[in-house]
Design a protein around this motif. Sequence first.
Motif, PDB file in Angstrom:
ATOM      1  N   GLU A   1       0.823  -1.208   0.000  1.00  0.00           N
ATOM      2  CA  GLU A   1       0.000   0.000   0.000  1.00  0.00           C
ATOM      3  C   GLU A   1       0.861   1.263   0.000  1.00  0.00           C
ATOM      4  N   HIS A   2       2.010   1.190   0.657  1.00  0.00           N
ATOM      5  CA  HIS A   2       2.825   2.389   0.858  1.00  0.00           C
ATOM      6  C   HIS A   2       4.220   2.339   0.222  1.00  0.00           C
ATOM      7  N   LEU A   3       4.765   1.143   0.070  1.00  0.00           N
ATOM      8  CA  LEU A   3       6.164   1.014  -0.344  1.00  0.00           C
ATOM      9  C   LEU A   3       6.389   1.640  -1.724  1.00  0.00           C
ATOM     10  N   GLY A   4       7.404   2.473  -1.864  1.00  0.00           N
ATOM     11  CA  GLY A   4       7.785   3.011  -3.162  1.00  0.00           C
ATOM     12  C   GLY A   4       8.394   1.903  -4.010  1.00  0.00           C
ATOM     13  N   LEU A   5       8.161   1.959  -5.334  1.00  0.00           N
ATOM     14  CA  LEU A   5       8.599   0.884  -6.239  1.00  0.00           C
ATOM     15  C   LEU A   5       9.476   1.516  -7.319  1.00  0.00           C
ATOM     16  N   ALA A   6      10.786   1.318  -7.194  1.00  0.00           N
ATOM     17  CA  ALA A   6      11.719   1.987  -8.110  1.00  0.00           C
ATOM     18  C   ALA A   6      12.351   0.980  -9.049  1.00  0.00           C
ATOM     19  N   ILE A   7      12.377   1.303 -10.344  1.00  0.00           N
ATOM     20  CA  ILE A   7      13.118   0.460 -11.294  1.00  0.00           C
ATOM     21  C   ILE A   7      14.141   1.300 -12.037  1.00  0.00           C
ATOM     22  N   THR A   8      15.162   0.593 -12.471  1.00  0.00           N
ATOM     23  CA  THR A   8      16.197   1.196 -13.307  1.00  0.00           C
ATOM     24  C   THR A   8      15.826   0.956 -14.756  1.00  0.00           C
ATOM     25  N   SER A   9      15.983   1.973 -15.589  1.00  0.00           N
ATOM     26  CA  SER A   9      15.835   1.736 -17.024  1.00  0.00           C
ATOM     27  C   SER A   9      16.790   2.661 -17.755  1.00  0.00           C
TER      28      SER A   9
ATOM     29  N   GLY B   1       0.484   5.934  -7.576  1.00  0.00           N
ATOM     30  CA  GLY B   1       1.511   6.983  -7.450  1.00  0.00           C
ATOM     31  C   GLY B   1       2.734   6.601  -6.644  1.00  0.00           C
ATOM     32  N   ARG B   2       3.194   5.331  -6.765  1.00  0.00           N
ATOM     33  CA  ARG B   2       4.364   4.940  -5.961  1.00  0.00           C
ATOM     34  C   ARG B   2       5.577   4.553  -6.814  1.00  0.00           C
ATOM     35  N   ILE B   3       5.592   5.002  -8.071  1.00  0.00           N
ATOM     36  CA  ILE B   3       6.654   4.548  -8.979  1.00  0.00           C
ATOM     37  C   ILE B   3       7.822   5.541  -9.021  1.00  0.00           C
ATOM     38  N   ALA B   4       9.027   4.986  -9.075  1.00  0.00           N
ATOM     39  CA  ALA B   4      10.229   5.807  -9.252  1.00  0.00           C
ATOM     40  C   ALA B   4      11.080   5.199 -10.358  1.00  0.00           C
ATOM     41  N   TRP B   5      11.863   6.047 -11.006  1.00  0.00           N
ATOM     42  CA  TRP B   5      12.729   5.610 -12.127  1.00  0.00           C
ATOM     43  C   TRP B   5      14.165   6.028 -11.838  1.00  0.00           C
ATOM     44  N   ASN B   6      15.053   5.042 -11.848  1.00  0.00           N
ATOM     45  CA  ASN B   6      16.491   5.322 -11.770  1.00  0.00           C
ATOM     46  C   ASN B   6      17.007   5.453 -13.201  1.00  0.00           C
ATOM     47  N   ILE B   7      17.343   6.677 -13.588  1.00  0.00           N
ATOM     48  CA  ILE B   7      17.720   6.982 -14.974  1.00  0.00           C
ATOM     49  C   ILE B   7      19.179   6.579 -15.178  1.00  0.00           C
ATOM     50  N   VAL B   8      19.445   5.643 -16.096  1.00  0.00           N
ATOM     51  CA  VAL B   8      20.851   5.321 -16.370  1.00  0.00           C
ATOM     52  C   VAL B   8      21.191   5.453 -17.845  1.00  0.00           C
TER      53      VAL B   8
END
Length: 459
Positions: free
Chosen positions: A97-105, A128-135
């Motif tokens: 419900e709360h955990l942020g979900l980050a992926i690298t792309s 609204g819990r998505i994050a993106w690690n920009i590489v």
Amino acid sequence: MPQPLLYSAFVMDTASHILHGLWRQPDGGQVDFNSLELWTDLVKTLERGRFDVIFFADVHGVYGAPGESITRHVKAGLQIPSNDPAVILSALASHTEHLGLAITSSIVQDHPFSFARKMSTLDHASRGRIAWNIVTNGLSNGARNFGFESLTPHDERYAWAEEYMEVVYKLWEGSWDEGALLQDRVRGIHGDPTKVHRIDHVGRHYRVEGPHLVSPSPQRTPLLFQAGSSPAGMDFAARHGEAVFLMAPAPAFAAQAVAAIRERLAANGRRSDAIKFFQGLSFVIGSTEDEVARRDRALDEAIDYEAMITHLGGIMGIDLDVDALDRPIDSLTTEGARSLLDWVRAAVTDRVPTVRDIGLLASRSSRVSGTPEGIADQLTAWQAAGVDGINVINAVIPGSYVDFIEHLMPVLRRRGLAAQDYRPGSLRRKIFGHDRLADGHPGAAWRGAFGTAPGTVGA
Ligand SMILES: Cc1cc2nc3c(=O)[nH]c(=O)nc-3n(C[C@H](O)[C@H](O)[C@H](O)COP(=O)(O)O)c2cc1C
């Protein structure tokens, strides 16, 4: 009381991510990375422990210089096999419900139109819990997997990433105005055509007409992570990043990196607190100093140094001689690895350092060992260096996170170094207090940029 730190679980959908060889341990659950339950169970554990984010690293190719054998990588499970974390993210969203979900792309692995669509869909699915690690990464095999003859030079990759960001911002921030999705059953109007726009992007790498196919998600632009450490990388982080990952060998080095990026923030017209800094650390926790020493030794003995060195060489684009772990590094003359070798020479002063020492130091440099109170003291020192969060590297999954949550979190909470509970709302709201990109961010400049006339396609 100090400010609570943020906590991220640093994982990869593979058997051997950073601390290599530990999948061989009886409790090395990461060996089951193909099982969705490993990940759904882990996110539930992390949420019970009040972690802020699970962060998936990713690659789109195998490490190594052109022509280098992949024998060692495959034998060690060194990030091969490795699954696509984006595919399992909606399952992880439905179990939390709360955990942020980050992926690298990486900018290489996905076209910005399909990437923006995928991330918007995930942001809706997770509320609204998505994050993106920009590489912009330096995998030459990765470049060849996507049809390029060779790797684009380092700083040119960051220039390419600037255009990639422009395309996704146009789609996320500019293509749909607020209030465009009416879903008015009485009038029979689903969307307001005056509020949905083409972006007509024409650039060096991409031509994208638009409109974005997904309506605005809670965050629109996912929370943006970055980990650049070169001057071009830090410039990029200071322009786009909202969180930056550090792998500093000591708090003093973290303080330098934080200062260098903060200085660049000001130059970009962004607030000095616009970025949260996460330091990567692994933990050895014991109830007494003796137990800590025993666990430290056991970890040292369990690590696969050949794989550590193959990975480090791959990151730096050099082939270190892993067949001769006891070979003195004095006999190595590699130009590319000079700073790494200087670091090892400075650290090992009581004997002639060997190739094995490179792996040993790499496995220890980010390690924090101690009793829970002792570790809390060390985290206080990292915080004093300007670090806002800890990116927790695992030895075993889920054990490293279970130990952290059961033995360390209660002490961190008591000392004000961990928050008592989640804040409501999207990931960006939990961390920064608002759902959308801050006004001074370059992505925000695309809001309302595409006029009000109803759009056409292909004209
Ligand atoms: C904590 C952390 C995580 C990273 N994760 C990835 C990753 O998943 N995939 C990748 O290709 N590069 C990853 N990187 C590499 C960075 O994106 C970046 O290329 C590297 O820090 C070197 O910076 P530079 O590109 O500015 O030279 C990571 C770096 C750090 C510090």
